[in-house]
Each structure stands twice: as structure tokens, then as C-alpha cells.
Design an enzyme around this catalytic site. Structure first.
Site, mmCIF file in Angstrom:
data_model
loop_
_atom_site.group_PDB
_atom_site.id
_atom_site.type_symbol
_atom_site.label_atom_id
_atom_site.label_comp_id
_atom_site.label_asym_id
_atom_site.label_seq_id
_atom_site.Cartn_x
_atom_site.Cartn_y
_atom_site.Cartn_z
ATOM 1 C CB THR A 137 47.814 -23.151 48.460
ATOM 2 O OG1 THR A 137 48.689 -24.230 48.242
ATOM 3 C CG2 THR A 137 47.637 -22.993 49.961
ATOM 4 C CG ASP A 138 48.393 -27.840 45.813
ATOM 5 O OD1 ASP A 138 49.075 -27.057 46.504
ATOM 6 O OD2 ASP A 138 48.875 -28.494 44.861
ATOM 7 C CD GLU A 139 52.162 -25.657 49.719
ATOM 8 O OE1 GLU A 139 52.627 -25.706 50.860
ATOM 9 O OE2 GLU A 139 52.720 -25.099 48.769
ATOM 10 C CE1 TYR A 185 51.160 -19.865 51.819
ATOM 11 C CE2 TYR A 185 51.520 -22.110 51.059
ATOM 12 C CZ TYR A 185 51.018 -20.841 50.850
ATOM 13 O OH TYR A 185 50.371 -20.547 49.669
ATOM 14 C CE LYS A 189 46.495 -18.947 50.990
ATOM 15 N NZ LYS A 189 46.245 -17.550 50.515
HETATM 16 N N1 LIG Z 1 52.723 -19.360 44.176
HETATM 17 C C1 LIG Z 1 51.991 -20.452 44.110
HETATM 18 O O1 LIG Z 1 52.411 -21.446 43.517
HETATM 19 C C2 LIG Z 1 50.614 -20.480 44.718
HETATM 20 C C3 LIG Z 1 49.804 -21.592 44.478
HETATM 21 C C4 LIG Z 1 48.498 -21.599 44.987
HETATM 22 C C5 LIG Z 1 48.029 -20.526 45.719
HETATM 23 N N2 LIG Z 1 48.853 -19.469 45.957
HETATM 24 C C6 LIG Z 1 48.296 -18.328 46.718
HETATM 25 O O2 LIG Z 1 48.218 -17.246 45.807
HETATM 26 C C7 LIG Z 1 48.447 -16.018 46.489
HETATM 27 C C8 LIG Z 1 49.576 -15.263 45.818
HETATM 28 O O3 LIG Z 1 50.748 -16.067 45.827
HETATM 29 P P1 LIG Z 1 52.117 -15.536 45.199
HETATM 30 O O4 LIG Z 1 52.965 -16.709 44.959
HETATM 31 O O5 LIG Z 1 51.799 -14.592 44.125
HETATM 32 O O6 LIG Z 1 52.701 -14.738 46.468
HETATM 33 P P2 LIG Z 1 53.816 -13.598 46.522
HETATM 34 O O7 LIG Z 1 54.521 -13.859 47.820
HETATM 35 O O8 LIG Z 1 54.580 -13.502 45.261
HETATM 36 O O9 LIG Z 1 52.962 -12.244 46.652
HETATM 37 C C9 LIG Z 1 52.254 -11.894 47.785
HETATM 38 C C10 LIG Z 1 51.895 -10.419 47.697
HETATM 39 O O10 LIG Z 1 51.111 -10.083 48.859
HETATM 40 C C11 LIG Z 1 51.596 -8.849 49.386
HETATM 41 N N3 LIG Z 1 51.325 -8.837 50.821
HETATM 42 C C12 LIG Z 1 51.898 -9.626 51.781
HETATM 43 N N4 LIG Z 1 51.419 -9.291 52.979
HETATM 44 C C13 LIG Z 1 50.520 -8.277 52.791
HETATM 45 C C14 LIG Z 1 49.696 -7.529 53.647
HETATM 46 N N5 LIG Z 1 49.696 -7.724 54.985
HETATM 47 N N6 LIG Z 1 48.886 -6.587 53.116
HETATM 48 C C15 LIG Z 1 48.872 -6.360 51.766
HETATM 49 N N7 LIG Z 1 49.650 -7.042 50.908
HETATM 50 C C16 LIG Z 1 50.464 -7.993 51.422
HETATM 51 C C17 LIG Z 1 53.092 -8.847 49.075
HETATM 52 O O11 LIG Z 1 53.629 -7.531 49.097
HETATM 53 C C18 LIG Z 1 53.119 -9.484 47.681
HETATM 54 O O12 LIG Z 1 52.969 -8.503 46.685
HETATM 55 C C19 LIG Z 1 48.729 -16.378 47.943
HETATM 56 O O13 LIG Z 1 47.538 -16.215 48.659
HETATM 57 C C20 LIG Z 1 49.144 -17.833 47.879
HETATM 58 O O14 LIG Z 1 48.812 -18.500 49.071
HETATM 59 C C21 LIG Z 1 50.140 -19.413 45.474
#
Ligand SMILES: NC(=O)c1ccc[n+]([C@@H]2O[C@H](COP(=O)([O-])OP(=O)(O)OC[C@H]3O[C@@H](n4cnc5c(N)ncnc54)[C@H](O)[C@@H]3O)[C@@H](O)[C@H]2O)c1
Length: 379
Positions: A137-139, A185, A189
Site C-alpha cells: 500500500t502507499d500508506e 496497519y 505492511k
Molecule cells: N483496499 C485498498 O485500498 C488497498 C490499497 C493498497 C493495497 N492494499 C492491499 O491489498 C491487499 C488486499 O486488500 P483488500 O482491501 O482486498 O483487503 P480485504 O480485507 O478486503 O481482504 C483481505 C483478504 O485476506 C484474507 N485473509 C486475512 N487474513 C488471512 C490469513 N491469515 N490467511 C489467509 N487469508 C487471510 C481475508 O479473509 C480476506 O479475504 C492487502 O494486502 C492490502 O494491504 C489494499
């Protein structure tokens, strides 16, 4: 059936992961896509109903922290690629419960890395043709100052930002920016990113890291701003806005992120980092106003009549002021560009949540967690 590639996508039942799984399953019928997900509160297999019966798709319920299980799965499926999205992802939850974030995001990533290392090093060809792609993430870069609080024309534009073309500060996050995470968080990351890079530098594992800005679109868990507020506006519930709503975020349509992941997984340089974003900065309060107008219009209400739902609440502790990603490297080197203008993406997103009230009701009532049990109990 012999597949050309066997790829584990972790967190595939979550928001972004489900879009990545769908893209890969549909676009690459000769790849076996293994969706590995623990199905925490954020995982919802109903996000993938349309592809769950495809012959090149397998779902495995597992925890990335379960190291022996990760070793077993890598061997069982002859995995040559990992796209790692599984994480705890909600900043507010990390403030209340940082341990879970360290456990999943740091220890879980390490468990996956070590399992991949042992499996790939045991093969005659070792790391050749393998890839460990970590989604971040950008965070992790911390916060930027709001030096232009009213917004000035941005020096950069993409299709995503072509209508609302503002930058709220002079600086942007580039790939070489110092890590300075502020929330539990982003600290978790950041730590996982370091482990991924360390596995390249120490063992020669072919890794890639990408850092993306805020995503929006269908299937996002309604604890996050856009789906939560669309649902609240629909039901005329208050819209709790942190502080004055002045915090700036850079928004990208989730399918544009998934397309970037596809491109980088196949063409990205090993050991490299790519930032993904649309130069599309918005103040939270302005997004909320766009959401209110759009929901009102689509529901046949007077546009803007629900503005009085906005309720200002005490700011989140350590709330980062501005995130702004510089994604020019990805555009220049791999030719990626967002495909949707933000206004189009928001319209599409609002329509999707309004048209999929059943999905929303299942998630808000907790019924979605029964979906997995029902789906598998007779198999
Ligand atoms: N949402 C955003 O805007 C954003 C932006 C940049 C990066 N990200 C990154 O992208 C990724 C996905 O983000 P998202 O928003 O889809 O998250 P989300 O919370 O919607 O989904 C996370 C998924 O991971 C699974 N999970 C959690 N813990 C687990 C474990 N121990 N073992 C197996 N599965 C597990 C959950 O069941 C869920 O399906 C993350 O790594 C997040 O840091 C998200």
C-alpha cells in the site's frame, strides 16, 4: 489436466483479491488459479460466485500463518507463482487490535516466503520461472503535507483524474521514498515489504513489490468509506466524517489495480518496486458529497438532499493528511494507464452497490459467513 502455470492468489475472497482471481481465471484458462484464503470477516466467497465452477479455479481455506500447511499446498499444487494479497487491511481495526495485524501481515507473509523458499529451492530448476509478488500500500510511505489545501492543477494527469485535476501538495510518493508508516496497519505492511525484499537480497527469490493507492469498486467490505457511505445514504443513516474531512487520498478503480497486477506479474522486473495510482487526489469530504449526489440522483431523490447526513466526528488518531502516488514509472516502463475516469468509476460503483442490495444485506447481517458452510457441506 496439466496447466501452464500454477498460481496461488492469497486473500482472493477479499475485495481486491476477488477482482484479481476473476481476471486471472477468465483471462488465462491455461493457468490453475488457487485462491488461498482464511475467510476472516473480510473474506466472502459470494464475491466469486460467477467463476467458482471454472475448471481452472480451486478454493482452499487456509491461514497463511500455518507454515506446514503452506509447505503442503505449494508442493501439492506445484506452485510457481504467488500473488500475495491476504492481509488485515482496515486501519481502524489495527488501532484497536495491532497484534492481529502483526500476526497476519508480518508473520503470515514470512510463513509464505519461507514455505516458498524451501519448496522452490528443493526443485532442480530452483527459482527459475518462479515469482513471489507482494501487494502493498502507499500508506507505508507515511503522510504528505497539504501544502495546497484548496487544490491546484496537478502537474500530472491520467484518465482517472482527467476531470478533477487537483493536487493538494507539491510532493508525491516515488518508489525510492523513505518508509515512514504511522498506523499499526501501515507499520505491519511496511515490515512485510521489508521481509519480501530481504528474501530476494538474501536467498535470490524472484520477488516484486507494488504499492497502490486507495481502491474503490464492487465487493468492498462495507467498513470502508465508499461502500459504507453508499449504504448509509441509501438508508438515510448518518455519515460519520473524521475531523473536517480534509484528509486527501488518491483513488483508483479496483479493476485498474487488478490489470496492473496482471501486467506486473508477467512483465515486471524482478526485485523491483512499482507504485500504482491514478494521480487522482480527493479530499474525503468532496468524495462524500459526490457520493450523496450520485446516490440521490440514482434513487430518484433530489440531488444533494441528503447532505445533512454528514456528521463530523473526532479525528482518527495519527490520521495521515495526504497520500499521493507517483505512478509514472509503471506508466513509462510497462505502459499501464487507468482505464476509467474517476467520475465514471464512482457512478459504476454506486450503481453496483444499489443493484446488489442482497450482497450488501448478507454482508451487513453476517449471513455471508454461512455461504462457505452451505457451499461445502454436501461435497
Ligand atoms: N483496499 C485498498 O485500498 C488497498 C490499497 C493498497 C493495497 N492494499 C492491499 O491489498 C491487499 C488486499 O486488500 P483488500 O482491501 O482486498 O483487503 P480485504 O480485507 O478486503 O481482504 C483481505 C483478504 O485476506 C484474507 N485473509 C486475512 N487474513 C488471512 C490469513 N491469515 N490467511 C489467509 N487469508 C487471510 C481475508 O479473509 C480476506 O479475504 C492487502 O494486502 C492490502 O494491504 C489494499
Amino acid at each position: 489436466m496439466d496447466f501452464k502455470r500454477n498460481i496461488i492468489i492469497t486473500g482472493g475472497a477479499g475485495f481486491i483479491g476477488s477482482h484479481v482471481v476473476r481476471l486471472f481465471v477468465n483471462k488465462y484458462p491455461d493457468y490453475h488459479i488457487i485462491n488461498l484464503d482464511k475467510l476472516t470477516y473480510a473474506g466472502n466467497l459470494a464475491n466469486l460466485k460467477d467463476i467458482e465452477d471454472k475448471p481452472n479455479y480451486t478454493f482452499v481455506k487456509a491461514d497463511i500463518c500455518d507454515f506446514p500447511k503452506m509447505q503442503e499446498l505449494l508442493q501439492q499444487y506445484h506452485v510457481d507463482g504467488i500473488i500475495h494479497l491476504a492481509a488485515e487491511s482496515h486501519v481502524d481495526r489495527s488501532i484497536k487490535d495491532p497484534f492481529t495485524f502483526a500476526q497476519t501481515n508480518v508473520m503470515g507473509t514470512l510463513s509464505l516466503l519461507q514455505a516458498a523458499k524451501l519448496y522452490w529451492e528443493s526443485l532442480p530448476e530452483k527459482y527459475e520461472g518462479k515469482r513471489f509478488y507482494h501487494i502493498s500500500t502507499d500508506e507505508v510511505y507515511g503522510a504528505l503535507e497539504l501544502t495546497n489545501p484548496e487544490g491546484l492543477p496537478s502537474p500530472f494527469t491520467t484518465k482517472a483524474s482527467s476531470a478533477h485535476h487537483h493536487a493538494y501538495g507539491r510532493e508525491f510518493f516515488t518508489e525510492d521514498r523513505r518508509y515512514q508508516p504511522h498506523s499499526p496497519y501501515s507499520a505491519s505492511k511496511a515490515s512485510s515489504d521489508h521481509f519480501v525484499r530481504a528474501f530476494h537480497d538474501t536467498y535470490g527469490m524472484p520477488t516484486i513489490v507494488t504499492n497502490c493507492s486507495n481502491n474503490y469498486g464492487p465487493y468492498q467490505f462495507p467498513e470502508k468509506l465508499i461502500p459504507l457511505f453508499i449504504n448509509n445514504i441509501r438508508h438515510r443513516k448518518p455519515l460519520p466524517v473524521y475531523g473536517k474531512g480534509e484528509n486527501v487520498r488518491d483513488w483508483l478503480y479496483v479493476e485498474d489495480h487488478a490489470r496492473a497486477i496482471d501486467l506486473i506479474f508477467h512483465k515486471g522486473r524482478i526485485a523491483d518496486t512499482y507504485n500504482i495510482g491514478g494521480f487522482n487526489e480527493w479530499k474525503n469530504i468532496d468524495i462524500i458529497k459526490v457520493l450523496i449526489k450520485t446516490v440521490d440522483r440514482l434513487l430518484g431523490r433530489k440531488e444533494g438532499e441528503d447532505m445533512d447526513l454528514i456528521t463530523y466526528v473526532t479525528d482518527r488518531p495519527g490520521h495521515d493528511k495526504r497520500y499521493a502516488i507517483d505512478s509514472r514509472k509503471l506508466q513509462r516502463e510497462l505502459g499501464w494507464e487507468p482505464s476509467l475516469q474517476f467520475e465514471e468509476g464512482i457512478e459504476k460503483t454506486v450503481r453496483w452497490y444499489l443493484d446488489n442490495q442482497e450482497w450488501m444485506d448478507n454482508v451487513t447481517s453476517g449471513d455471508y459467513q454461512k455461504y462457505y458452510d452451505n457451499m461445502y457441506k454436501n461435497r
